[in-house]
Design a protein around this motif. Structure first.
Motif, PDB file in Angstrom:
ATOM      1  N   MET A 158      -1.499   1.688  -0.568  1.00 35.79           N
ATOM      2  CA  MET A 158      -1.932   2.496   0.581  1.00 35.79           C
ATOM      3  C   MET A 158      -1.851   1.691   1.870  1.00 35.79           C
ATOM      4  O   MET A 158      -1.362   2.180   2.894  1.00 35.79           O
ATOM      5  CB  MET A 158      -3.374   2.976   0.366  1.00 35.79           C
ATOM      6  CG  MET A 158      -3.531   4.205  -0.487  1.00 35.79           C
ATOM      7  SD  MET A 158      -5.252   4.805  -0.479  1.00 35.79           S
ATOM      8  CE  MET A 158      -5.387   5.389   1.217  1.00 35.79           C
ATOM      9  N   ALA A 159      -2.333   0.443   1.819  1.00 36.17           N
ATOM     10  CA  ALA A 159      -2.320  -0.404   3.007  1.00 36.17           C
ATOM     11  C   ALA A 159      -0.899  -0.712   3.458  1.00 36.17           C
ATOM     12  O   ALA A 159      -0.595  -0.690   4.657  1.00 36.17           O
ATOM     13  CB  ALA A 159      -3.085  -1.696   2.722  1.00 36.17           C
ATOM     14  N   LEU A 160      -0.019  -0.974   2.504  1.00 37.09           N
ATOM     15  CA  LEU A 160       1.369  -1.287   2.857  1.00 37.09           C
ATOM     16  C   LEU A 160       2.070  -0.087   3.490  1.00 37.09           C
ATOM     17  O   LEU A 160       2.842  -0.235   4.446  1.00 37.09           O
ATOM     18  CB  LEU A 160       2.126  -1.747   1.608  1.00 37.09           C
ATOM     19  CG  LEU A 160       1.722  -3.118   1.038  1.00 37.09           C
ATOM     20  CD1 LEU A 160       2.413  -3.358  -0.303  1.00 37.09           C
ATOM     21  CD2 LEU A 160       2.069  -4.228   2.028  1.00 37.09           C
ATOM     22  N   VAL A 161       1.808   1.098   2.974  1.00 35.68           N
ATOM     23  CA  VAL A 161       2.447   2.305   3.516  1.00 35.68           C
ATOM     24  C   VAL A 161       1.860   2.665   4.876  1.00 35.68           C
ATOM     25  O   VAL A 161       2.586   3.053   5.796  1.00 35.68           O
ATOM     26  CB  VAL A 161       2.301   3.475   2.523  1.00 35.68           C
ATOM     27  CG1 VAL A 161       2.799   4.777   3.146  1.00 35.68           C
ATOM     28  CG2 VAL A 161       3.066   3.184   1.235  1.00 35.68           C
ATOM     29  N   ALA A 162       0.537   2.531   5.026  1.00 34.80           N
ATOM     30  CA  ALA A 162      -0.095   2.838   6.307  1.00 34.80           C
ATOM     31  C   ALA A 162       0.420   1.919   7.412  1.00 34.80           C
ATOM     32  O   ALA A 162       0.469   2.301   8.588  1.00 34.80           O
ATOM     33  CB  ALA A 162      -1.611   2.711   6.185  1.00 34.80           C
ATOM     34  N   ASN A 163       0.853   0.722   7.042  1.00 32.15           N
ATOM     35  CA  ASN A 163       1.346  -0.249   8.010  1.00 32.15           C
ATOM     36  C   ASN A 163       2.761   0.077   8.491  1.00 32.15           C
ATOM     37  O   ASN A 163       3.249  -0.530   9.444  1.00 32.15           O
ATOM     38  CB  ASN A 163       1.310  -1.647   7.388  1.00 32.15           C
ATOM     39  CG  ASN A 163       1.670  -2.744   8.369  1.00 32.15           C
ATOM     40  OD1 ASN A 163       1.060  -2.862   9.423  1.00 32.15           O
ATOM     41  ND2 ASN A 163       2.678  -3.540   8.040  1.00 32.15           N
ATOM     42  N   GLN A 164       3.467   1.061   7.888  1.00 27.51           N
ATOM     43  CA  GLN A 164       4.883   1.280   8.209  1.00 27.51           C
ATOM     44  C   GLN A 164       5.140   1.865   9.610  1.00 27.51           C
ATOM     45  O   GLN A 164       6.223   1.556  10.149  1.00 27.51           O
ATOM     46  CB  GLN A 164       5.502   2.151   7.114  1.00 27.51           C
ATOM     47  CG  GLN A 164       5.588   1.429   5.784  1.00 27.51           C
ATOM     48  CD  GLN A 164       6.240   2.275   4.698  1.00 27.51           C
ATOM     49  OE1 GLN A 164       6.552   3.454   4.890  1.00 27.51           O
ATOM     50  NE2 GLN A 164       6.448   1.681   3.539  1.00 27.51           N
TER      51      GLN A 164
END
Length: 359
Positions: A146-152
Motif C-alpha cells: 500500500m505504501a509503495l503504491v501510494a508513493n507513485q
C-alpha cells in the motif's frame, strides 16, 4: 475427448457466461464512448482474447499449487513495486509502469491480485480465528505494498489493495474490533493525511464534497457524469445518441466513466442489466467458495469474488457522486490492459477452484 477424471468436465458455465456477457456490453458501449472507432473495440477484443487465455491458464492451476506459488509471486511483485520509483516510466505526472521491451507492466495491478492469494495462503495455515500476532503479520503484508503504491502516487489503487487484504482478513475470521480500530485510526489521521496529498488529490476531494463550487475544474467530472446518468431516464436516449458522451462533455468516458455513457444511452433498464450480470457472477463465485472443502480455496474464491464486487461498487459510486473520483475502472467493461488481465486471471483462479470442488 476429455479424460473422465479431467476437471474440465466440471467447467462452471454459470460462472463463465456472465463474463462473456460483460465483454459484449464492453464492446457495445466502447463503440459509442470511443467516437464510433472500430479500432478501439478491436483493441479491447484483442485484450479480452489475451485475458481469456490467462483465464484458462489460471483455471488449469490446482489450488494447492496456487497456494505454494503465491508467496513467491508476492515477493516478485513487491520487488517490481520497489523498482518503479527507480526505473519506472512516467505518464500524466505519475510513475506507475515498468517497461519490459515492447510491453508496459503496472505492478500495482498485479499486486491487487497477488495480495489476496498470498494472504489466503498465510491465513489458511493459522488458527481460526487468527491470533493477534497473525493479524499483525497480515497487516504488515498489506501495508508495505500500500505504501509503495501510494508513493507513485496512486492513492485509489493503494486503497483497493488495502481493501482486498482486509476482505481476506475478514473472511479468515479476524475480529470486528480489528476493523473498528483500523477505521478509528484512519479517521483520526485524516487531518495529517490532508497535508500529505498532492494538489490534484485535494481538488478531487473538494470537488466531491461541493461539485458546484468549481464546475469547470474539480467538480467537472462528477457534474457531467451525474448529468449523463440522470438524463438517461428509464430506457435511455438510445445507442450512439447520448449527448454528454457524443458531444464530448463527459471526460474519461471509455475508462473511468463508462458507466455514465451506458446509463445515458440505455437508461436505468440498461444499468440494471449490467448490475444483474455482475450480481450473477459474484453470487456464483460466493457459491463456489461455500462449496469448497478446504480453507485456502474457500478464502481465494470468496475473497476474489468479494474484491471484484467491491471494485464494481467503487466505480459506480464514483460516477454517481457517492464517492470521490479515484480512477477505478469498471471491471471487464472499461477499456484497459493491465486491469483487465488481472481481473480475468483472478476469475480464472476461481474457475479452477470450481472445477476441482475445492480440492
Amino acid at each position: 475427448m476429455l479424460h473422465p477424471d479431467s476437471p474440465w468436465r466440471r467447467f462452471d458455465w454459470p460462472f463463465f457466461l456472465p463474463i462473456l456477457g460483460l465483454a459484449a456490453v464492453s464492446f457495445i458501449v466502447l463503440y459509442s464512448a470511443g467516437e464510433q472507432d472500430p479500432g478501439l473495440v478491436l483493441g479491447q477484443a484483442a485484450r479480452f482474447g489475451i485475458g481469456l487465455g490467462a483465464f484458462f491458464m489460471a483455471a488449469a492451476i490446482p489450488p494447492r499449487v496456487l497456494g505454494l506459488l503465491a508467496p513467491y509471486a508476492y515477493a516478485v511483485t513487491l520487488g517490481m513495486l520497489g523498482l518503479v520509483p527507480l526505473v519506472g516510466s512516467e505518464s500524466m505526472g505519475a510513475q506507475r509502469w515498468l517497461e519490459l521491451g515492447p510491453w508496459s507492466i503496472q505492478p500495482s495491478e498485479i499486486m491487487k491480485l497477488v495480495l489476496p492469494l498470498t494472504l489466503a495462503a498465510f491465513l489458511s495455515h493459522q488458527d481460526y480465528p487468527p491470533r493477534a500476532t497473525v493479524q499483525i503479520t497480515a497487516l504488515i503484508l498489506i501495508a508495505v505494498p500500500m505504501a509503495l503504491v501510494a508513493n507513485q502516487p496512486d492513492l485509489g489503487t493503494a486503497v483497493l489493495i488495502g481493501a482486498s487484504g482486509g476482505i481476506i482478513l475478514f473472511l479468515a475470521g479476524a475480529p470486528m474490533r480489528l476493523f473498528v480500530t483500523l477505521g478509528t485510526l484512519a479517521a483520526a489521521s485524516l487531518p495529517t493525511l490532508w497535508f500529505m496529498l498532492h494538489d490534484y488529490q485535494r481538488r478531487r476531494l473538494i470537488g466531491f464534497f461541493n461539485p458546484s463550487a468549481d464546475p469547470q475544474g474539480a467538480g467537472y467530472h462528477i457534474t457531467q457524469s451525474q448529468i449523463a446518468i440522470g438524463s438517461g431516464g428509464f430506457t435511455g436516449k438510445g445507442w450512439l445518441e447520448g449527448t454528454q458522451s457524443q458531444l464530448e462533455f463527459l471526460p474519461e468516458r471509455h475508462t473511468d466513466f463508462i458507466f455514465a455513457v451506458m446509463s445515458e444511452e440505455f437508461g436505468l433498464l440498461g444499468a440494471m442489466v449490467l448490475l444483474g450480470l455482475y450480481l450473477i457472477l459474484v453470487f456464483r463465485g460466493m457459491t463456489i467458495a461455500s462449496r469448497s472443502r478446504e480453507m485456502y480455496p474457500r478464502l481465494v474464491a470468496g475473497g476474489l469474488s468479494s474484491v471484484f464486487f467491491f471494485y464494481v461498487v467503487i466505480n459506480i459510486s464514483m460516477t454517481t457522486g457517492l464517492l470521490p473520483v479515484v480512477g477505478v475502472p469498471l471491471p471487464l467493461v472499461s477499456f484497459g490492459g493491465s486491469s483487465l488481465m488481472a481481473l480475468l486471471t483472478g476469475l480464472g483462479f476461481v474457475m479452477g477452484i470450481a472445477m476441482r470442488r475445492g480440492r
